[in-house]
Write a protein that holds these residues in place. Structure first.
Motif, PDB file in Angstrom:
ATOM      1  N   CYS A   1     -13.825  36.112  13.752  1.00 55.94           N
ATOM      2  CA  CYS A   1     -13.383  35.012  14.231  1.00 55.94           C
ATOM      3  C   CYS A   1     -11.578  34.753  13.468  1.00 55.94           C
ATOM      4  O   CYS A   1     -11.911  33.722  14.269  1.00 55.94           O
ATOM      5  N   ASN A   2     -11.843  34.391  12.266  1.00 60.99           N
ATOM      6  CA  ASN A   2     -10.549  34.615  11.699  1.00 60.99           C
ATOM      7  C   ASN A   2     -10.058  35.099  11.016  1.00 60.99           C
ATOM      8  O   ASN A   2      -8.908  35.242  10.358  1.00 60.99           O
TER       9      ASN A   2
ATOM     10  N   LEU B   1     -13.000  31.564  -1.898  1.00 56.80           N
ATOM     11  CA  LEU B   1     -13.036  32.838  -0.829  1.00 56.80           C
ATOM     12  C   LEU B   1     -12.634  31.658   1.022  1.00 56.80           C
ATOM     13  O   LEU B   1     -11.716  32.670   1.583  1.00 56.80           O
ATOM     14  N   SER B   2     -13.705  31.291   1.059  1.00 56.78           N
ATOM     15  CA  SER B   2     -14.099  30.240   2.540  1.00 56.78           C
ATOM     16  C   SER B   2     -12.774  29.685   2.077  1.00 56.78           C
ATOM     17  O   SER B   2     -12.359  29.490   3.711  1.00 56.78           O
ATOM     18  N   ALA B   3     -12.782  28.541   1.633  1.00 53.05           N
ATOM     19  CA  ALA B   3     -11.355  27.540   1.614  1.00 53.05           C
ATOM     20  C   ALA B   3     -10.276  28.344   1.802  1.00 53.05           C
ATOM     21  O   ALA B   3      -9.037  27.634   1.881  1.00 53.05           O
ATOM     22  N   GLU B   4      -9.720  29.471   0.845  1.00 51.74           N
ATOM     23  CA  GLU B   4      -8.611  30.272   0.607  1.00 51.74           C
ATOM     24  C   GLU B   4      -8.727  31.049   2.320  1.00 51.74           C
ATOM     25  O   GLU B   4      -7.134  30.769   3.158  1.00 51.74           O
ATOM     26  N   LEU B   5      -9.322  31.380   2.534  1.00 57.29           N
ATOM     27  CA  LEU B   5      -9.264  32.576   4.066  1.00 57.29           C
ATOM     28  C   LEU B   5      -9.833  31.753   5.144  1.00 57.29           C
ATOM     29  O   LEU B   5      -9.765  32.354   6.325  1.00 57.29           O
TER      30      LEU B   5
ATOM     31  N   GLY C   1     -17.129  30.367  10.084  1.00 54.90           N
ATOM     32  CA  GLY C   1     -17.606  30.222  11.930  1.00 54.90           C
ATOM     33  C   GLY C   1     -18.816  30.485  11.435  1.00 54.90           C
ATOM     34  O   GLY C   1     -20.009  30.394  11.169  1.00 54.90           O
ATOM     35  N   CYS C   2     -18.972  31.680  12.082  1.00 51.98           N
ATOM     36  CA  CYS C   2     -20.459  32.252  13.196  1.00 51.98           C
ATOM     37  C   CYS C   2     -21.325  32.908  11.606  1.00 51.98           C
ATOM     38  O   CYS C   2     -22.709  32.640  11.265  1.00 51.98           O
TER      39      CYS C   2
END
Length: 66
Positions: A6-7, A28-32, A37-38
């Motif tokens: 997705c990213n 990690l989600s905040a940075e990358l 998403g899914c």
């Protein structure tokens, strides 16, 4: 290898984030944007982070004696 389609997030990016201080999937989600998403990539991202963090800890310990 891509872990988040997705990213377009790669294993290398996760390892680089771990080297720069990221220690949780939330960070990690905040940075990358991984697992934002899914979500199927979340488990893989967590595993990569676990692999990277112990290696970083061991590297820091071995450099401390130098």
């Amino acid at each position: 290898m891509y872990i988040c389609l997705c990213n377009a997030i790669t294993e290398r990016q996760v390892h680089e984030s771990a080297r720069s201080g990221v220690r949780s999937i939330e960070e990690l989600s905040a940075e990358l944007g991984v697992a934002a998403g899914c979500g199927p990539c979340r488990e893989c991202a967590v595993e990569l982070l676990r692999e990277a963090c112990p290696a970083l800890t061991a590297n820091v310990a071995s450099n401390a004696g130098a």
